[in-house]
Design a protein around this motif. Structure first.
Motif, PDB file in Angstrom:
ATOM      1  N   ASN A  78       0.698  -1.289  -0.045  1.00 13.45           N
ATOM      2  CA  ASN A  78      -0.151   0.151  -0.210  1.00 13.45           C
ATOM      3  C   ASN A  78       0.581   1.424  -0.246  1.00 13.45           C
ATOM      4  OD1 ASN A  78      -1.951  -1.594  -0.095  1.00 13.45           O
ATOM      5  ND2 ASN A  78      -2.621  -1.132   2.087  1.00 13.45           N
ATOM      6  N   LEU A  79       2.029   1.593   0.334  1.00 15.11           N
ATOM      7  CA  LEU A  79       3.565   2.385   0.787  1.00 15.11           C
ATOM      8  C   LEU A  79       3.007   2.546  -0.542  1.00 15.11           C
ATOM      9  CD1 LEU A  79       4.904   1.379   3.892  1.00 15.11           C
ATOM     10  CD2 LEU A  79       3.376   3.474   3.751  1.00 15.11           C
ATOM     11  N   THR A  80       3.326   1.999  -1.701  1.00 21.74           N
ATOM     12  CA  THR A  80       4.146   2.883  -3.167  1.00 21.74           C
ATOM     13  C   THR A  80       2.553   2.383  -3.999  1.00 21.74           C
ATOM     14  OG1 THR A  80       4.036   0.277  -3.821  1.00 21.74           O
ATOM     15  CG2 THR A  80       6.246   1.432  -2.557  1.00 21.74           C
ATOM     16  N   LEU A  81       1.279   2.547  -3.454  1.00 19.58           N
ATOM     17  CA  LEU A  81       0.622   2.016  -4.589  1.00 19.58           C
ATOM     18  C   LEU A  81      -0.037   3.395  -5.093  1.00 19.58           C
ATOM     19  CD1 LEU A  81      -1.876   0.120  -5.234  1.00 19.58           C
ATOM     20  CD2 LEU A  81      -3.297   1.205  -2.725  1.00 19.58           C
ATOM     21  N   ALA A  82       0.317   3.691  -6.045  1.00 22.02           N
ATOM     22  CA  ALA A  82       0.117   4.492  -6.601  1.00 22.02           C
ATOM     23  C   ALA A  82      -1.872   4.671  -7.214  1.00 22.02           C
ATOM     24  CB  ALA A  82       0.557   4.733  -8.038  1.00 22.02           C
ATOM     25  N   HIS A  83      -3.000   6.109  -7.052  1.00 26.11           N
ATOM     26  CA  HIS A  83      -3.939   5.754  -7.082  1.00 26.11           C
ATOM     27  C   HIS A  83      -4.275   6.296  -8.124  1.00 26.11           C
ATOM     28  CE1 HIS A  83      -4.062   4.754  -2.610  1.00 26.11           C
ATOM     29  NE2 HIS A  83      -2.982   6.462  -2.862  1.00 26.11           N
ATOM     30  N   PRO A  84      -5.497   5.855  -8.601  1.00 25.69           N
ATOM     31  CA  PRO A  84      -6.305   6.767  -9.885  1.00 25.69           C
ATOM     32  C   PRO A  84      -6.716   8.051 -10.072  1.00 25.69           C
ATOM     33  CG  PRO A  84      -7.366   4.700  -9.266  1.00 25.69           C
ATOM     34  CD  PRO A  84      -6.379   4.762  -8.496  1.00 25.69           C
ATOM     35  N   PRO A  85      -7.109   8.757 -10.863  1.00 23.25           N
ATOM     36  CA  PRO A  85      -7.422   9.678 -10.973  1.00 23.25           C
ATOM     37  C   PRO A  85      -8.749   9.745  -9.914  1.00 23.25           C
ATOM     38  CG  PRO A  85      -6.820   9.508 -12.681  1.00 23.25           C
ATOM     39  CD  PRO A  85      -6.238   7.942 -12.199  1.00 23.25           C
ATOM     40  N   LEU A  86      -9.508  10.737  -9.583  1.00 22.52           N
ATOM     41  CA  LEU A  86     -10.902  11.316  -9.138  1.00 22.52           C
ATOM     42  C   LEU A  86     -11.582  11.350 -10.785  1.00 22.52           C
ATOM     43  CD1 LEU A  86     -10.588  12.315  -5.686  1.00 22.52           C
ATOM     44  CD2 LEU A  86     -10.815  10.048  -6.088  1.00 22.52           C
ATOM     45  N   GLN A  87     -12.795  10.702 -11.433  1.00 15.98           N
ATOM     46  CA  GLN A  87     -14.111  11.434 -11.810  1.00 15.98           C
ATOM     47  C   GLN A  87     -14.727  12.554 -11.387  1.00 15.98           C
ATOM     48  OE1 GLN A  87     -12.087  11.582 -15.171  1.00 15.98           O
ATOM     49  NE2 GLN A  87     -13.465  12.983 -15.335  1.00 15.98           N
ATOM     50  N   THR A  92     -11.430  15.674 -14.097  1.00  9.28           N
ATOM     51  CA  THR A  92     -10.297  14.327 -13.496  1.00  9.28           C
ATOM     52  C   THR A  92      -9.434  15.130 -13.057  1.00  9.28           C
ATOM     53  OG1 THR A  92     -10.587  13.448 -15.992  1.00  9.28           O
ATOM     54  CG2 THR A  92      -8.848  12.827 -14.549  1.00  9.28           C
ATOM     55  N   ILE A  93      -9.218  15.126 -11.286  1.00 11.43           N
ATOM     56  CA  ILE A  93      -8.292  15.323 -10.432  1.00 11.43           C
ATOM     57  C   ILE A  93      -7.470  13.597 -10.388  1.00 11.43           C
ATOM     58  CG2 ILE A  93      -7.862  16.155  -8.531  1.00 11.43           C
ATOM     59  CD1 ILE A  93     -10.952  17.191  -8.505  1.00 11.43           C
ATOM     60  N   ARG A  94      -6.444  14.008 -11.034  1.00 13.36           N
ATOM     61  CA  ARG A  94      -4.820  13.250 -10.762  1.00 13.36           C
ATOM     62  C   ARG A  94      -4.598  13.096  -9.190  1.00 13.36           C
ATOM     63  NH1 ARG A  94      -1.102  14.592 -15.476  1.00 13.36           N
ATOM     64  NH2 ARG A  94       0.210  13.427 -14.050  1.00 13.36           N
ATOM     65  N   LEU A  95      -4.080  12.233  -8.850  1.00  7.84           N
ATOM     66  CA  LEU A  95      -3.414  12.275  -7.471  1.00  7.84           C
ATOM     67  C   LEU A  95      -2.380  12.357  -7.160  1.00  7.84           C
ATOM     68  CD1 LEU A  95      -7.032  10.187  -5.826  1.00  7.84           C
ATOM     69  CD2 LEU A  95      -6.100  13.063  -5.911  1.00  7.84           C
ATOM     70  N   ASP A  96      -1.753  12.563  -8.369  1.00  9.90           N
ATOM     71  CA  ASP A  96       0.298  12.557  -8.293  1.00  9.90           C
ATOM     72  C   ASP A  96       1.087  12.931  -8.485  1.00  9.90           C
ATOM     73  OD1 ASP A  96      -0.722  13.873 -10.622  1.00  9.90           O
ATOM     74  OD2 ASP A  96       0.357  12.214 -12.084  1.00  9.90           O
ATOM     75  N   GLN A  97      -0.047  14.081  -7.772  1.00 10.45           N
ATOM     76  CA  GLN A  97       0.553  15.594  -6.693  1.00 10.45           C
ATOM     77  C   GLN A  97      -1.089  16.456  -5.806  1.00 10.45           C
ATOM     78  OE1 GLN A  97       0.383  19.143  -9.026  1.00 10.45           O
ATOM     79  NE2 GLN A  97      -0.652  17.795 -11.014  1.00 10.45           N
ATOM     80  N   PRO A  98      -0.557  17.194  -4.902  1.00  9.27           N
ATOM     81  CA  PRO A  98      -1.172  17.696  -4.025  1.00  9.27           C
ATOM     82  C   PRO A  98      -2.044  18.376  -4.567  1.00  9.27           C
ATOM     83  CG  PRO A  98       0.966  17.868  -2.884  1.00  9.27           C
ATOM     84  CD  PRO A  98       1.032  17.649  -4.639  1.00  9.27           C
ATOM     85  N   GLN A  99      -3.902  17.778  -4.472  1.00  7.44           N
ATOM     86  CA  GLN A  99      -4.692  19.081  -5.006  1.00  7.44           C
ATOM     87  C   GLN A  99      -5.114  19.769  -3.968  1.00  7.44           C
ATOM     88  OE1 GLN A  99      -5.057  19.159  -7.818  1.00  7.44           O
ATOM     89  NE2 GLN A  99      -4.415  16.862  -9.024  1.00  7.44           N
ATOM     90  N   VAL A 100      -5.692  20.312  -4.201  1.00  6.66           N
ATOM     91  CA  VAL A 100      -6.283  21.194  -3.088  1.00  6.66           C
ATOM     92  C   VAL A 100      -7.887  22.090  -3.627  1.00  6.66           C
ATOM     93  CG1 VAL A 100      -6.161  24.378  -2.556  1.00  6.66           C
ATOM     94  CG2 VAL A 100      -4.597  23.274  -3.429  1.00  6.66           C
TER      95      VAL A 100
END
Length: 371
Positions: A78-87, A92-100
């Motif tokens: 889980n620590l290395t799990l890459a999460h899919p974007p939120l639709q 589309t909100i990518r979760l590979d960087q911090p979002q506000v």
């Protein structure tokens, strides 16, 4: 003795090259962890603790009792799990960087901006538009104050408060989260154009809420609050070890959500800073944020303008807590948190952009090293 395990990242680097590749990408984001504490515990008490790096973790996990071996392997994955974007609608909100996530309270008594946008739909709409322009990925709309001592609000009144704001934000094409713990409010807001549910009770308050979220197939934020099942969210905040207590409680709420039919990929987790927690509790949770990636879900941090900032800043009033809010947002970014729920969107988005620039540059810092 009942054993449990936790794998806590404790050392961080801006890029894997600085450790000659011996680091993992934390939570699929822009931070890397190179050293970990593998903790064997009995409830809140630590019974044994080992240190490991990615190249030695298998050996350490092999020393664990069989009863926790599978859980430890899952946490490591889980620590290395890459999460899919939120639709969220068309966004589309990518979760590979911090979002506000920008906060829009339509309440008379929220601790920070209570009353500012209630009964002022044009002002609320203009504020939402300004937050989107300043870099908010989505708007979180709430109609019930969750501050300590706030009175319970009837769901009909809450719907009346939030719907105009939801409809206005939907009309401008915004991604919208509805901040509520009531199933009827969730339904009304989702019907009016909201895309996500942010429940401060972790779907524990209203018996129908998990059913609503599962039926709609929408993302949901599960927050920790010790009094989640009752009227007072802040009640019962007495912990042997706040970090492990919140970790276990979020895991339990996550498991209950999945059992109710909510997709694993639709769940975000929030440790609930300030909800039934002392200053020491909040500081411990902020420092331990990287641990929560071991649960395998995107993380949301909501610490903007909260009481802990005043407590550490000569009792600064809420309108003078920007510096502290940005510091806590930075702590979240460094911990790999995917979503920052804030009042001061422009300032936080700017800080995030600079942070991201530094992280991008760090990936080439060691490009000239041999090997």
């Amino acid at each position: 003795m009942t054993h449990a395990v936790a794998i806590r990242p404790i050392a961080f680097v801006p890029g894997p090259q600085s450790e000659h590749g011996n680091a993992i990408r934390l939570g699929g984001g822009m931070g890397y962890a190179s050293r970990f504490a593998v903790i064997l515990r009995d409830g809140g008490a630590v019974t044994e603790r080992w240190l490991a790096a990615p190249d030695s973790i298998a050996e350490v996990l092999g020393q664990l009792p069989d009863a926790v071996g599978a859980e430890a392997e899952e946490q490591w994955a889980n620590l290395t799990l890459a999460h899919p974007p939120l639709q969220l609608g068309a966004r589309t909100i990518r979760l590979d960087q911090p979002q506000v996530m920008g906060i829009l309270n339509v309440t008379p008594d929220s601790f920070s901006d209570g009353g500012e946008f209630l009964d002022n739909p044009e002002v609320a709409r203009d504020h939402a538009a300004a937050m989107l322009e300043a870099g908010a990925a989505l708007i979180d709309i709430g109609g019930e104050s969750t501050r300590p001592g706030a009175e319970q609000l009837w769901e009909g009144d809450e719907i009346t408060r939030v719907l105009p704001a939801v409809e206005a934000c939907a009309a401008m094409g915004a991604a919208i989260s509805i901040d509520t713990r009531k199933a009827a409010v969730m339904e009304a807001a989702l019907d009016a154009g909201a895309h996500m549910v942010n429940d401060v009770s972790g779907l524990a308050y209203d018996p129908r809420s998990a059913e609503v979220v599962a039926a709609r197939g929408c993302p949901v934020v599960l927050m920790h609050a010790p009094g989640a099942a009752g009227e007072d969210l802040h009640d019962g905040g007495d912990y042997d070890n706040v970090v492990f207590a919140v970790f276990d409680a979020l895991k339990a709420r996550r498991d209950a959500a999945i059992a109710a039919g909510i997709g694993r990929a639709q769940i975000l987790l929030d440790p609930g800073i300030g909800f039934g927690k002392s200053l020491a509790d909040n500081l411990a949770l902020i420092n331990a944020l990287p641990l929560f990636h071991a649960l395998g879900h995107p993380l949301l941090l909501g610490a903007s303008r909260k009481r802990m900032i005043g407590a550490l800043s000569n009792e600064a009033p809420v309108e003078k807590r920007l510096g502290g809010s940005l510091m806590l947002a930075l702590a979240g970014m460094n911990a790999g948190v995917q979503m920052l729920r804030v009042h001061d969107v422009a300032e936080t988005a700017q800080a995030r952009n600079i942070w991201r620039g530094l992280r991008d540059a760090a990936l080439t810092d060691f490009a000239d090293l041999p090997g």
